[in-house]
Design a protein around this motif. Sequence first.
Motif, PDB file in Angstrom:
ATOM      1  N   ARG A 232       0.769  -1.230  -0.132  1.00  0.00           N
ATOM      2  CA  ARG A 232       0.037  -0.123   0.065  1.00  0.00           C
ATOM      3  C   ARG A 232       0.939   1.252  -0.062  1.00  0.00           C
ATOM      4  NH1 ARG A 232      -5.320   1.608   1.611  1.00  0.00           N
ATOM      5  NH2 ARG A 232      -5.185   3.888   0.648  1.00  0.00           N
ATOM      6  N   GLU A 233       2.030   1.183   0.669  1.00  0.00           N
ATOM      7  CA  GLU A 233       2.781   2.351   0.775  1.00  0.00           C
ATOM      8  C   GLU A 233       3.354   2.625  -0.546  1.00  0.00           C
ATOM      9  OE1 GLU A 233       3.564   4.671   2.868  1.00  0.00           O
ATOM     10  OE2 GLU A 233       2.513   3.833   4.951  1.00  0.00           O
ATOM     11  N   ILE A 234       3.826   1.425  -1.576  1.00  0.00           N
ATOM     12  CA  ILE A 234       4.075   1.753  -2.649  1.00  0.00           C
ATOM     13  C   ILE A 234       3.380   2.362  -3.464  1.00  0.00           C
ATOM     14  CG2 ILE A 234       5.180   0.456  -4.901  1.00  0.00           C
ATOM     15  CD1 ILE A 234       6.604  -1.301  -2.885  1.00  0.00           C
ATOM     16  N   GLY A 235       2.118   1.676  -3.546  1.00  0.00           N
ATOM     17  CA  GLY A 235       0.819   2.317  -4.228  1.00  0.00           C
ATOM     18  C   GLY A 235       0.681   3.751  -3.792  1.00  0.00           C
ATOM     19  N   ASN A 236       1.026   4.218  -2.727  1.00  0.00           N
ATOM     20  CA  ASN A 236       0.367   5.622  -2.390  1.00  0.00           C
ATOM     21  C   ASN A 236       1.466   6.525  -2.949  1.00  0.00           C
ATOM     22  OD1 ASN A 236      -1.577   4.774  -0.701  1.00  0.00           O
ATOM     23  ND2 ASN A 236      -0.112   4.906   1.374  1.00  0.00           N
ATOM     24  N   HIS A 237       2.680   5.969  -3.409  1.00  0.00           N
ATOM     25  CA  HIS A 237       3.530   6.957  -3.986  1.00  0.00           C
ATOM     26  C   HIS A 237       3.724   6.727  -5.513  1.00  0.00           C
ATOM     27  CE1 HIS A 237       4.932   6.753   0.326  1.00  0.00           C
ATOM     28  NE2 HIS A 237       5.126   7.842   0.069  1.00  0.00           N
ATOM     29  N   PRO A 260      -2.995   5.386   4.879  1.00  0.00           N
ATOM     30  CA  PRO A 260      -3.101   6.345   3.776  1.00  0.00           C
ATOM     31  C   PRO A 260      -1.778   7.088   3.836  1.00  0.00           C
ATOM     32  CG  PRO A 260      -3.948   7.199   6.042  1.00  0.00           C
ATOM     33  CD  PRO A 260      -3.493   5.684   6.243  1.00  0.00           C
ATOM     34  N   GLY A 261      -1.675   7.620   2.428  1.00  0.00           N
ATOM     35  CA  GLY A 261      -0.733   8.244   2.174  1.00  0.00           C
ATOM     36  C   GLY A 261      -0.831   9.795   2.821  1.00  0.00           C
ATOM     37  N   THR A 262       0.402  10.391   2.731  1.00  0.00           N
ATOM     38  CA  THR A 262       0.565  11.594   3.474  1.00  0.00           C
ATOM     39  C   THR A 262       0.615  12.876   2.416  1.00  0.00           C
ATOM     40  OG1 THR A 262       2.861  11.700   3.716  1.00  0.00           O
ATOM     41  CG2 THR A 262       1.636  10.886   5.392  1.00  0.00           C
ATOM     42  N   ILE A 263       0.267  13.960   2.963  1.00  0.00           N
ATOM     43  CA  ILE A 263       0.300  15.315   2.132  1.00  0.00           C
ATOM     44  C   ILE A 263       1.615  15.339   1.580  1.00  0.00           C
ATOM     45  CG2 ILE A 263       0.296  17.610   1.773  1.00  0.00           C
ATOM     46  CD1 ILE A 263      -2.577  15.942   1.690  1.00  0.00           C
ATOM     47  N   THR A 264       2.733  15.448   2.605  1.00  0.00           N
ATOM     48  CA  THR A 264       4.261  15.628   2.379  1.00  0.00           C
ATOM     49  C   THR A 264       4.618  14.501   1.430  1.00  0.00           C
ATOM     50  OG1 THR A 264       4.510  16.749   4.592  1.00  0.00           O
ATOM     51  CG2 THR A 264       6.565  15.908   3.223  1.00  0.00           C
ATOM     52  N   GLY A 265       4.583  13.124   1.831  1.00  0.00           N
ATOM     53  CA  GLY A 265       4.805  12.145   0.997  1.00  0.00           C
ATOM     54  C   GLY A 265       4.469  12.132  -0.565  1.00  0.00           C
ATOM     55  N   SER A 266       3.272  12.549  -0.567  1.00  0.00           N
ATOM     56  CA  SER A 266       2.501  12.730  -1.943  1.00  0.00           C
ATOM     57  C   SER A 266       3.318  14.152  -2.953  1.00  0.00           C
ATOM     58  CB  SER A 266       1.168  13.004  -2.003  1.00  0.00           C
ATOM     59  OG  SER A 266       0.453  12.118  -1.188  1.00  0.00           O
ATOM     60  N   TRP A 267       3.808  15.225  -2.212  1.00  0.00           N
ATOM     61  CA  TRP A 267       4.185  16.038  -2.888  1.00  0.00           C
ATOM     62  C   TRP A 267       5.776  15.549  -3.249  1.00  0.00           C
ATOM     63  CZ3 TRP A 267       2.030  19.576  -5.398  1.00  0.00           C
ATOM     64  CH2 TRP A 267       1.114  19.935  -4.992  1.00  0.00           C
ATOM     65  N   ILE A 268       6.617  14.691  -2.226  1.00  0.00           N
ATOM     66  CA  ILE A 268       7.945  14.290  -2.382  1.00  0.00           C
ATOM     67  C   ILE A 268       7.832  13.185  -3.671  1.00  0.00           C
ATOM     68  CG2 ILE A 268       9.724  12.706  -1.725  1.00  0.00           C
ATOM     69  CD1 ILE A 268       8.988  14.334   1.048  1.00  0.00           C
TER      70      ILE A 268
END
Length: 290
Positions: A232-237, A260-268
Amino acid sequence: MSTPTPSCTRPPERAAEHAAGFTDLLAAEWIKMRSLRSTYWVLVLSAVIAIAINVNGVHSDFPYIDQPQPPLPPPSGEPSYTYDPLFHGLSSIAADVMALAAGSFGAITIFGEYATGMIRTTFAAVPGRRAVITAKVALVAVITLALGAIVSATSFFTINAMLASRDVGLSIQDPGCLRAVAAYALVVPVCALIGMAFGAVLRHATASIVAVVGILFILPLLFGGDRYRVLREIGNHLPLAAQARLSLNPDSATSLGAHPGTITGSWIALGAWALVSVIVAVTVVRRRDV
């Protein structure tokens, strides 16, 4: 007594050729892209289709918005339904259309030159391969970013103007709205750069387009669900998943699942996809034979 020989003027040496500057390379790449009418027609049509999908989606919801929502029974404890303009107005379907068009456009700008042999002429005129590919990357990124911004801003302001009379519209100053519009626009150049990377590596039309479809639409199917956190973490990114997380309304009741994915992680994630794609494209074009 020797007679002096008349001084003869040697023919002037050929002037050194003007070294192509970065602006010259940008102009050359712009001429190449502009000469291929199919490429910018694909981008323009995809933008029109994406805006039409968003506007039509909200317009189709008017009958449901106008219906009075029955109150929930007290024991339920659930919040009453609230229409979400971000979810319906910046739809994932329109984002997928733009992502596919941008990814294909990015791939074409690379493998198209290899398929026609134009790349040999380009490198003969400008031996500095890094400068050539950097100019191509910059131009593709600017064009697709502008297109993404037009689609995102037009969709947001149009659908919220339509919803103003229903008192469910949003302002760009509302929480999460500016972030959603920015992410919706930014994912377009990110997908274009991913397409360029595949075009540089594969150098084949069908293979490059299939690879773009696979990374953007097929791969996310393998990393869904909440059972395995690593997957799931891979999919979130992944690119479109990161964009969807950034476009989510903070006031929405949508469940984000267990991991869930995070806002910061999604921007990165979006920045990393763009950076890695540029590095791959530049490195492959520099080191591989034409």
